[in-house]
Design an enzyme around this catalytic site. Structure first.
Site, PDB file in Angstrom:
ATOM      1  N   GLY A  60       1.046  -1.225  -0.025  1.00 46.23           N
ATOM      2  CA  GLY A  60      -0.026   0.043  -0.118  1.00 46.23           C
ATOM      3  C   GLY A  60       0.708   1.431   0.132  1.00 46.23           C
ATOM      4  N   ASP A  77       3.365   5.000 -11.574  1.00 44.88           N
ATOM      5  CA  ASP A  77       2.908   6.049 -12.284  1.00 44.88           C
ATOM      6  C   ASP A  77       1.457   6.257 -12.308  1.00 44.88           C
ATOM      7  OD1 ASP A  77       5.305   6.932 -12.876  1.00 44.88           O
ATOM      8  OD2 ASP A  77       5.581   5.388 -14.174  1.00 44.88           O
TER       9      ASP A  77
END
Lengths: 308, 308
Positions: A210, A238
């Site tokens: 996470g 990204d």
């Protein structure tokens, strides 16, 4: 509707994973960021450079997603940036097999006129001087500047990196890079040191574990969705950044509370990205799929203890 | 008020971390589980064995926390189980320096009469045959049986382990152990395979990365609180288990939804455990401290995206 400027690579990737391998396919930070941000129907422009070998169909694909490509310079006689990598069995580490900078070596980003008053600037992972040059071109101070970087620039352009970091509001960085940048093992302490370098918000990406969002003494933890299978992690970071910035542009609310939502959107989109090679999954992602997965994120994390 | 039976070690630990080292101090799975569970004011009994060298003050300490110690056998001529370990700088890995089984080698657990109808049984990490023997003594089928184990038993008593796993409702296991037990890297797939072995609920502990609770196709993710400093991780997993079971006994609600809360309570208590050496922090923990940290967990994970 707000505007988002993205600077980053538009590239060829060749990827090997335990599940298979690809020839040269569409890749690059600006590509993944743009595809994720385009999900929010905001005005997005990608600033990048490619060679004459870059297929028109890839440019068309970006245009069809309403990504403004007027800032993507095409160097006819040059070749497009190429990266090739092989993931290990655990999918958390990889070897770079090939890096050909090609036209990227002399990249001078030019922000399209229409986008010099953009509300949000997303500086994808590139040389810090290139990132700075984009900020220099903005005619209005953006409401939010987000920077992504990597350990490579810490090794070989640390002072330039520190100079651009001073100028940004949010930095996204992975856990190992945060440790390298600060010399601190504890991510809480590392985030505090990065705050002191400039960014008011620090996002530390932990891959399958996470992401953490730090702001002053506040912290928010967005888990990654536990997946049965990670097919190809390329572009996940990204895509996270694209979801994060796209959501903030759309909502025009740059508070910590709303940034929590942006982190969840980023994590949600990244969870799709890794399901197929390269950009394939992001190209065909529907709103209802995203909606359904956001609900999964709610179920994954929300609890209801009565605090008496 | 419901009853909880805990079987596990009551031991001496000697611990080295980058922050310092201890002589022999109070340790053991049943100790940590019991101290955490005692926070919920439920009836708790510890079943264990110690030697004549075990200080009366340690037994008194457990009694003062309202832990029934009538099931802790004292072998006067024997010595107490002793473990010594050294943590590496990252605090995520450790070397075992000494393991002296002593009286534990011939441990025959005896569940006190009063507790043979307990609602919940917590089988701390021990030889699987010892764990089975406790279940054999229960005169009423418990509402919930929780089992903790480790890789050591997978290496040297796998069949016995599989037999006891069949008989439990919840297993708590760390990520590496889940992978070893199933041969699957993906924790989602590993959890499914462990379900098929018997337990309806699978808790996978990921240390600083939190814990996952699996049940059928449902999954819940409790992050670990990002800490400035982990002083001593010893007992964190057992403290988690004690908080988890203690909360379930207190609320007498064994649904998946309530188990989410139990996981959060376990994580909350574990976040205190690591702040000082051994049981020190758990001995002096107040309700208001726990309450405050539960609020931090809420802030850490709760978000409010409007799904339209």
């Amino acid at each position: 509707m707000g505007k988002l400027v993205i600077v980053g690579t538009v590239a060829f990737d060749a990827i090997e994973t335990p599940f298979g391998k690809t020839d040269k396919i569409l890749g690059g930070a600006a590509t993944f960021i743009g595809l994720a941000a385009s999900h929010f129907n905001v005005d997005v422009a990608a600033v990048s450079v490619v060679g004459g070998d870059f297929p028109q169909e890839y440019l068309d694909l970006l245009s069809e997603k309403n990504i403004d490509i007027s800032g993507i310079e095409i160097v006819k006689e040059g070749k497009t940036f190429f990266w090739s990598g092989r993931y290990h069995n655990d999918m958390n580490s990889r070897d770079t097999l090939v890096t050909e900078l090609n036209t990227l070596a002399d990249f001078n980003p030019v922000v399209p006129e229409d986008y010099r008053d953009a509300e949000v600037v997303m500086l994808g992972n590139l040389h810090p001087l290139v990132q700075s040059s984009v900020l220099d071109q903005m005619e209005k101070t953006p409401k939010l500047v987000v920077l992504d970087t990597m350990n490579f620039w810490m090794d070989c352009a640390l002072e330039d990196l520190k100079n651009v970091i001073k100028r940004v509001d949010v930095i996204t960085i992975n856990d190992e890079e945060a440790r390298q940048l600060t010399g601190e093992y504890s991510l809480v302490v590392a985030a505090r040191k990065i705050h002191a370098m400039g960014p008011k918000y620090v996002v530390i990406k932990k891959g399958e574990h996470g992401a953490l969002l730090f702001h002053d003494d506040h912290v928010f933890y967005a888990p990654a969705l536990p997946l049965e299978e990670v097919f190809d992690p390329t572009g996940a970071g990204d895509t996270f950044a694209g979801g994060f910035t796209g959501y903030l542009v759309k909502t025009n609310d740059f508070s910590f509370e709303n940034m929590k939502n942006a982190v969840i959107y980023g994590s949600t989109l990244a969870s799709f990205c890794v399901e197929k090679f390269g950009t394939e999954r992001m190209q065909n992602l529907t709103n209802s799929e995203v909606h359904k997965r956001l609900l999964q994120f709610k179920q994954l994390t929300q609890f209801d203890i009565e605090l008496t």
